[in-house]
Design an enzyme around this catalytic site. Structure first.
Site: not given
Ligand code: PA5
Length: 478
Positions: A304, A333, A447
């Protein structure tokens, strides 16, 4: 153990060995010293970027300071954790992505591998679950094994707008209400200080919920060492002060712009060089079941953070490499054949452990069958370590780049070091690539599309657009 003792800390130092990345081991398949030297200025400037912007909320770099600026909050968390441990039989995290992967990883790393199955007197704390999906079957399964009225639910969402987390909240809140439980008695929020739906819910209860702040400058995937991870860890009896001390210790080890004197910068430069060579798969392979989920946590951190379409100059770069999780020895394996003989498109990072929590002697037996008998008298620790070394060696002999991060033991202090090392490595790599490491526009788009599909107000146009894009052409359905 005294995690503040300098001698003990030095004995627990996490190290990186990258000999098997280099041409001295791999010949023309390896990296030359001169290639690293040629990048020294660029590396120093990536280091400088991170050093200069440490702690800046507006750049989402607040995570760098978490080992230092949480004394008060840590005391508050320890107090709450004590209450939760005495009052509840179960502790359930509701969250997803960066709001869930850290708590699961730390639980798996530092608690008994069959923690929930232990008898109460041996477990000595609430049973622990993290619901990081909206699979209905999984939610039903959770409800089969917990007693909601005896459960503390920690709803973790920075935005308070994530459909998955809010769905879980709605289901749990309804169940608790129907059982006559006052929601603030059984629910703790971890969220933004001022905005988001969890804040609105809290306001509608007159501020009655216990809340922890997910600081402004800390993104989800960099949040394990703030209340997101610290509260669940403390409830489990994990020493969160030692974890933060480990992170600070690694920070100290990474305070030089010189690659040969900064383990995170060295890892970043190695990854950067191999990216530029077109190696686009980055495998993390811990040789430890306790660290198995470290690979999940890392995959999110890496993917990410670095998977970005454009750089800071507006060039389309489609940056990033694909992070892959693997487990030693299990995946020897399954995957290792591919790593050794498949395309030259991977870099393997091993995580090794010098001293496992137990060695587990292998009993003598089958002496008349030499293929089995030779194992007796050794320990499982010796076996897993030998297989780890043998795999690294075999990869090297096949001209495959790999390097090893070694933890002297798996404990709070070394886990804190490892997390901080990987976070810094990611930040340096992003700086080398000249991209924004700390946003996630792709995830945000997904989202929003979910909001549209479920009919959220304000997303009508996007709903129509998705419907027309997804109109099935029968020709392509078989
Ligand atoms: O790393 C990130 O920013 C995302 O993976 C968020 O943690 C995830 O989408 C969840 O978002 P939120 O904490 O706003 O619910």
């Amino acid at each position: 153990m005294d995690f503040n003792d300098k001698k003990w800390q030095d004995g627990m130092r996490v190290t990186v060995d990258y000999n098997y990345m280099m041409s001295k081991s791999l010949g023309d398949k390896g990296i030359k010293d001169s290639e690293i030297s040629a990048l020294s200025e660029k590396a120093a400037s990536a280091y400088g970027y991170v050093a200069k912007n440490r702690g800046k909320d507006e750049l989402f770099m607040g995570w760098t300071e978490l080992p230092y600026n949480q004394n008060e909050i840590v005391e508050d968390i320890l107090k709450t954790a004590k209450e939760v441990r005495s009052k509840f039989k179960y502790f359930v995290v509701l969250g997803i992505g960066g709001s869930a992967l850290g708590p699961i990883m730390a639980f798996n790393a530092l608690k008994h591998l069959h923690y929930n199955e232990l008898p109460d007197d041996k477990r000595n704390g609430p049973k622990f679950y993290v619901e990081d999906n909206v699979d209905p079957v999984r939610m039903a399964a959770l409800l089969d094994v917990i007693e909601p009225e005896k459960t503390c639910f920690n709803v973790i969402s920075k935005s308070g707008a994530t459909s998955e987390t809010m769905t879980q909240y709605l289901i749990i809140a309804d169940i608790l209400k129907n059982k006559g439980v006052s929601l603030p008695d059984n629910i703790i929020f971890t969220t933004d200080e001022k905005k988001g739906n969890l804040i609105k819910i809290d306001q509608s209860f007159g501020g009655a919920f216990k809340k922890y702040v997910l600081p402004d400058g800390v993104g989800g995937r960099f949040s394990e060492m703030c209340p997101v991870g610290l509260l669940p860890a403390a409830v489990l009896g994990i020493d969160i002060k030692a974890m933060l001390a480990g992170a600070a210790y690694m920070d100290g080890l990474c305070s030089s712009p010189d690659v040969s004197n900064n383990p995170a910068l060295a890892c970043a430069v190695l990854q950067y060089i191999t990216m530029k060579q077109g190696k686009n798969i980055n495998v993390l392979m811990p040789y430890s079941d306790n660290l198995k989920l470290m690979a999940d946590w890392y995959c999110q951190l890496w993917a990410e953070s670095l998977g970005k379409a454009v750089d800071y100059d507006g060039n389309v770069v489609n940056a990033g490499t694909t992070a892959v999780k693997s487990l030693g020895v299990t995946d020897q394996h399954s995957q290792v054949q591919l790593y050794i003989e498949g395309p030259f498109d991977k870099v393997i990072t091993f995580i090794s452990v010098s001293e496992y929590a137990c060695a587990m002697p292998i009993a003598h037996g089958c002496e008349d069958i030499p293929d089995v008998g030779f194992l007796g008298g050794h320990t499982m620790q010796e076996l897993i370590q030998a297989e780890n070394k043998a795999t690294a060696y075999a990869l090297m002999r096949a001209g495959r780049m790999n390097y090893t991060i070694t933890l002297p033991a798996v404990n709070e202090f070394t886990l804190g070091q490892l997390m901080y090392l990987l976070e810094l490595q990611t930040a340096y790599t992003g700086a080398l690539l000249n991209i924004n490491t700390f946003n996630q526009p792709g995830v945000e788009n997904g989202k929003k599309a979910t909001f549209a599909l479920l009919g959220k107000k304000g997303y009508e146009a996007q709903k129509a657009e998705i419907a027309s894009a997804a109109a099935p052409d029968k020709k392509y359905i078989v």
